[in-house]
Design an enzyme around this catalytic site. Structure first.
Site, PDB file in Angstrom:
ATOM      1  CG  ASP A  30     -10.548  22.790 -17.609  1.00  0.00           C
ATOM      2  OD1 ASP A  30     -10.274  22.403 -16.519  1.00  0.00           O
ATOM      3  OD2 ASP A  30     -10.249  24.090 -18.348  1.00  0.00           O
ATOM      4  NE  ARG A  59     -10.612  21.617 -11.702  1.00  0.00           N
ATOM      5  CZ  ARG A  59     -10.443  22.054 -13.073  1.00  0.00           C
ATOM      6  NH1 ARG A  59     -11.146  22.386 -14.135  1.00  0.00           N
ATOM      7  NH2 ARG A  59      -9.108  21.740 -13.499  1.00  0.00           N
TER       8      ARG A  59
HETATM    9  C1  FAD Z   1     -10.181  26.055 -10.128  1.00  0.00           C
HETATM   10  C2  FAD Z   1     -11.515  26.413 -11.101  1.00  0.00           C
HETATM   11  C3  FAD Z   1     -11.531  25.514 -12.147  1.00  0.00           C
HETATM   12  C4  FAD Z   1     -12.718  25.622 -12.867  1.00  0.00           C
HETATM   13  N1  FAD Z   1     -13.063  24.751 -14.118  1.00  0.00           N
HETATM   14  C5  FAD Z   1     -14.255  24.797 -14.822  1.00  0.00           C
HETATM   15  C6  FAD Z   1     -14.513  23.961 -15.605  1.00  0.00           C
HETATM   16  O1  FAD Z   1     -13.635  23.058 -16.061  1.00  0.00           O
HETATM   17  N2  FAD Z   1     -15.873  23.962 -16.210  1.00  0.00           N
HETATM   18  C7  FAD Z   1     -16.772  24.943 -15.814  1.00  0.00           C
HETATM   19  O2  FAD Z   1     -17.881  25.034 -16.451  1.00  0.00           O
HETATM   20  N3  FAD Z   1     -16.335  25.750 -15.061  1.00  0.00           N
HETATM   21  C8  FAD Z   1     -15.262  26.065 -14.333  1.00  0.00           C
HETATM   22  N4  FAD Z   1     -14.930  26.667 -13.394  1.00  0.00           N
HETATM   23  C9  FAD Z   1     -15.645  28.076 -13.214  1.00  0.00           C
HETATM   24  C10 FAD Z   1     -16.942  27.844 -12.155  1.00  0.00           C
HETATM   25  O3  FAD Z   1     -17.976  27.046 -13.025  1.00  0.00           O
HETATM   26  C11 FAD Z   1     -17.675  28.951 -11.834  1.00  0.00           C
HETATM   27  O4  FAD Z   1     -17.999  29.829 -13.035  1.00  0.00           O
HETATM   28  C12 FAD Z   1     -16.701  30.087 -11.086  1.00  0.00           C
HETATM   29  O5  FAD Z   1     -16.001  29.355 -10.230  1.00  0.00           O
HETATM   30  C13 FAD Z   1     -17.813  31.003 -10.414  1.00  0.00           C
HETATM   31  O6  FAD Z   1     -18.377  30.431  -9.500  1.00  0.00           O
HETATM   32  P1  FAD Z   1     -18.259  30.424  -7.942  1.00  0.00           P
HETATM   33  O7  FAD Z   1     -18.228  28.914  -7.277  1.00  0.00           O
HETATM   34  O8  FAD Z   1     -16.807  30.955  -7.502  1.00  0.00           O
HETATM   35  O9  FAD Z   1     -19.476  31.108  -7.301  1.00  0.00           O
HETATM   36  P2  FAD Z   1     -20.113  32.452  -7.631  1.00  0.00           P
HETATM   37  O10 FAD Z   1     -21.346  32.458  -6.954  1.00  0.00           O
HETATM   38  O11 FAD Z   1     -20.074  32.875  -8.741  1.00  0.00           O
HETATM   39  O12 FAD Z   1     -19.013  33.550  -6.860  1.00  0.00           O
HETATM   40  C14 FAD Z   1     -18.898  33.653  -5.416  1.00  0.00           C
HETATM   41  C15 FAD Z   1     -18.103  34.951  -5.236  1.00  0.00           C
HETATM   42  O13 FAD Z   1     -16.927  34.668  -5.960  1.00  0.00           O
HETATM   43  C16 FAD Z   1     -16.438  35.968  -6.586  1.00  0.00           C
HETATM   44  N5  FAD Z   1     -16.191  35.678  -7.825  1.00  0.00           N
HETATM   45  C17 FAD Z   1     -16.719  34.605  -8.627  1.00  0.00           C
HETATM   46  N6  FAD Z   1     -16.355  34.834 -10.075  1.00  0.00           N
HETATM   47  C18 FAD Z   1     -15.711  35.864 -10.029  1.00  0.00           C
HETATM   48  C19 FAD Z   1     -15.162  36.571 -11.333  1.00  0.00           C
HETATM   49  N7  FAD Z   1     -15.169  35.936 -12.437  1.00  0.00           N
HETATM   50  N8  FAD Z   1     -14.729  37.894 -11.151  1.00  0.00           N
HETATM   51  C20 FAD Z   1     -14.739  38.151  -9.766  1.00  0.00           C
HETATM   52  N9  FAD Z   1     -15.013  37.836  -8.732  1.00  0.00           N
HETATM   53  C21 FAD Z   1     -15.688  36.685  -9.018  1.00  0.00           C
HETATM   54  C22 FAD Z   1     -17.373  37.024  -6.125  1.00  0.00           C
HETATM   55  O14 FAD Z   1     -16.975  37.659  -4.995  1.00  0.00           O
HETATM   56  C23 FAD Z   1     -18.645  36.143  -5.868  1.00  0.00           C
HETATM   57  O15 FAD Z   1     -19.603  36.741  -4.992  1.00  0.00           O
HETATM   58  C24 FAD Z   1     -13.772  26.569 -12.636  1.00  0.00           C
HETATM   59  C25 FAD Z   1     -13.536  27.300 -11.299  1.00  0.00           C
HETATM   60  C26 FAD Z   1     -12.363  27.272 -10.568  1.00  0.00           C
HETATM   61  C27 FAD Z   1     -12.380  27.727  -9.172  1.00  0.00           C
END
Ligand code: FAD
Length: 311
Positions: free
Chosen positions: A138, A187
């Site tokens: 991560d 990732r």
């Molecule tokens: C497999 C995986 C591993 C990750 N590992 C890391 C890491 O190591 N370090 C790090 O900084 N971040 C990590 N993240 C988190 C990432 O940085 C984002 O904060 C998170 O994925 C939300 O961003 P998004 O790309 O989904 O887009 P967004 O624009 O935030 O969301 C797009 C849509 O997804 C849905 N959504 C997103 N988040 C949520 C939520 N919490 N609850 C409900 N609906 C939601 C909503 O419908 C939203 O409109 C990880 C995410 C994933 C999927």
């Protein structure tokens, strides 16, 4: 509460969630724990493996994350290493399950030093190699990026299948990808931490644009990529780019978080796209929960309405 853009609200929500009173509400009340269970598979490895098996029935693969970060002592870091070894042993006993593992380096002693951390990372990577389990690292907040990339470089010398998470909101990522070990698994995420505004892109559109650019660069440079987003527009962009490539889906997979956009996860699985879900479990779920609450103001609303409803 939902009228303002998330990029504006997120820093405030993260600050609210960081307050001790909020932590008490979330961890010591029934509604708080109920909301946590939406995003966390449970407190035990058995619960996480049950979720992994359920996902497998829906043609979704899993990636276990034993929750915890910034341990206070190296004894706690040793315990975290042992917890990962237990998870790898459980994965070894379930050979039909495609289950990866994701580790956080501040849980394994990165606050002490890269060398301290590596002494705990080696046994995890050795155990993972025995069952050909993929281990992803991560990415945490910005002070840890250099140390994390250093651990990755040293890990890849012995275990080239180790992968790393990169954050599109971080300005330095555009340069960091050129210094990665060749062919390392990446990732790609938007980024989840409260960071100083000069180090990150804060506007949502800008972060989305960077994510798409970084994806294209990683693809062109031959990296296997985990497209880790729930953003339907980015998911569609990835599909458009990878569908026409011969064997494109052998090196790209979608990844999403447990409890987030289950509909989209199921849809992609039904359509035959490779999709893996990040399955967090363990007792140290609070910091993880705060990031999930802050990503979507509606989650905070859900939390407070649960509190009020259940008294
Ligand atoms: C497999 C995986 C591993 C990750 N590992 C890391 C890491 O190591 N370090 C790090 O900084 N971040 C990590 N993240 C988190 C990432 O940085 C984002 O904060 C998170 O994925 C939300 O961003 P998004 O790309 O989904 O887009 P967004 O624009 O935030 O969301 C797009 C849509 O997804 C849905 N959504 C997103 N988040 C949520 C939520 N919490 N609850 C409900 N609906 C939601 C909503 O419908 C939203 O409109 C990880 C995410 C994933 C999927």
């Amino acid at each position: 509460m939902t009228g303002l853009p998330t990029s504006v609200l997120r820093p405030s929500l993260l600050k609210v969630a960081g307050h001790p009173w909020f932590r008490r509400l979330a961890t010591q009340t029934t509604p708080g724990r109920a909301v946590a269970l939406r995003f966390v598979a449970g407190e035990t490895l058995e619960e996480a493996m049950t979720v992994a098996r359920d996902l497998d029935r829906g043609r979704v693969t899993a990636m276990l994350d034993h929750l915890g970060e910034n341990v206070a002592t190296l004894i706690q870091a040793d315990t975290a290493r042992d917890d990962y070894l237990s998870a790898l042993a459980a994965i070894g006993r379930a050979p039909m399950l495609d289950c990866a593992v994701s580790i956080k380096l501040t849980q394994l002693g990165l606050d002490a030093s890269v060398d301290d951390c590596l002494t705990r990372v080696w046994p995890v990577l050795e155990a993972a190699a025995e069952t050909s389990t993929v281990v992803m690292i991560d990415m945490e907040s910005h002070p840890y990026v250099d140390g994390t990339l250093e651990v990755l470089r040293r890990a890849c010398d012995r275990f080239p299948k180790t992968g790393i998470c990169l954050q599109a909101y971080l300005k330095r990522t555009a340069q960091d990808i050129f210094d990665l070990p060749p062919g390392v698994r990446v990732r790609l995420v938007k980024g989840a931490y409260l960071e100083p505004p000069d180090l990150v892109y804060t506007a949502k559109d800008e972060v989305n644009r960077r994510w798409a650019e970084l994806f294209t660069t990683l693809l062109a440079r031959g990296h296997p990529i985990d497209a880790a987003t729930h953003d339907p527009r980015l998911v569609e962009g990835v599909r458009r780019m990878v569908d026409p490539l011969e064997a494109g889906w052998s090196r790209v997979e979608f990844q999403m978080l447990y409890g987030v956009r289950r509909d989209l996860q199921a849809q992609l699985a039904r359509q035959g796209y490779p999709i893996r879900v990040y399955v967090p479990y363990g007792t140290e779920w609070y910091p993880y929960l705060t990031r999930r609450l802050a990503e979507r103001p509606a989650n905070m609303w859900f939390f407070f309405s649960n509190l009020v409803r259940r008294g």
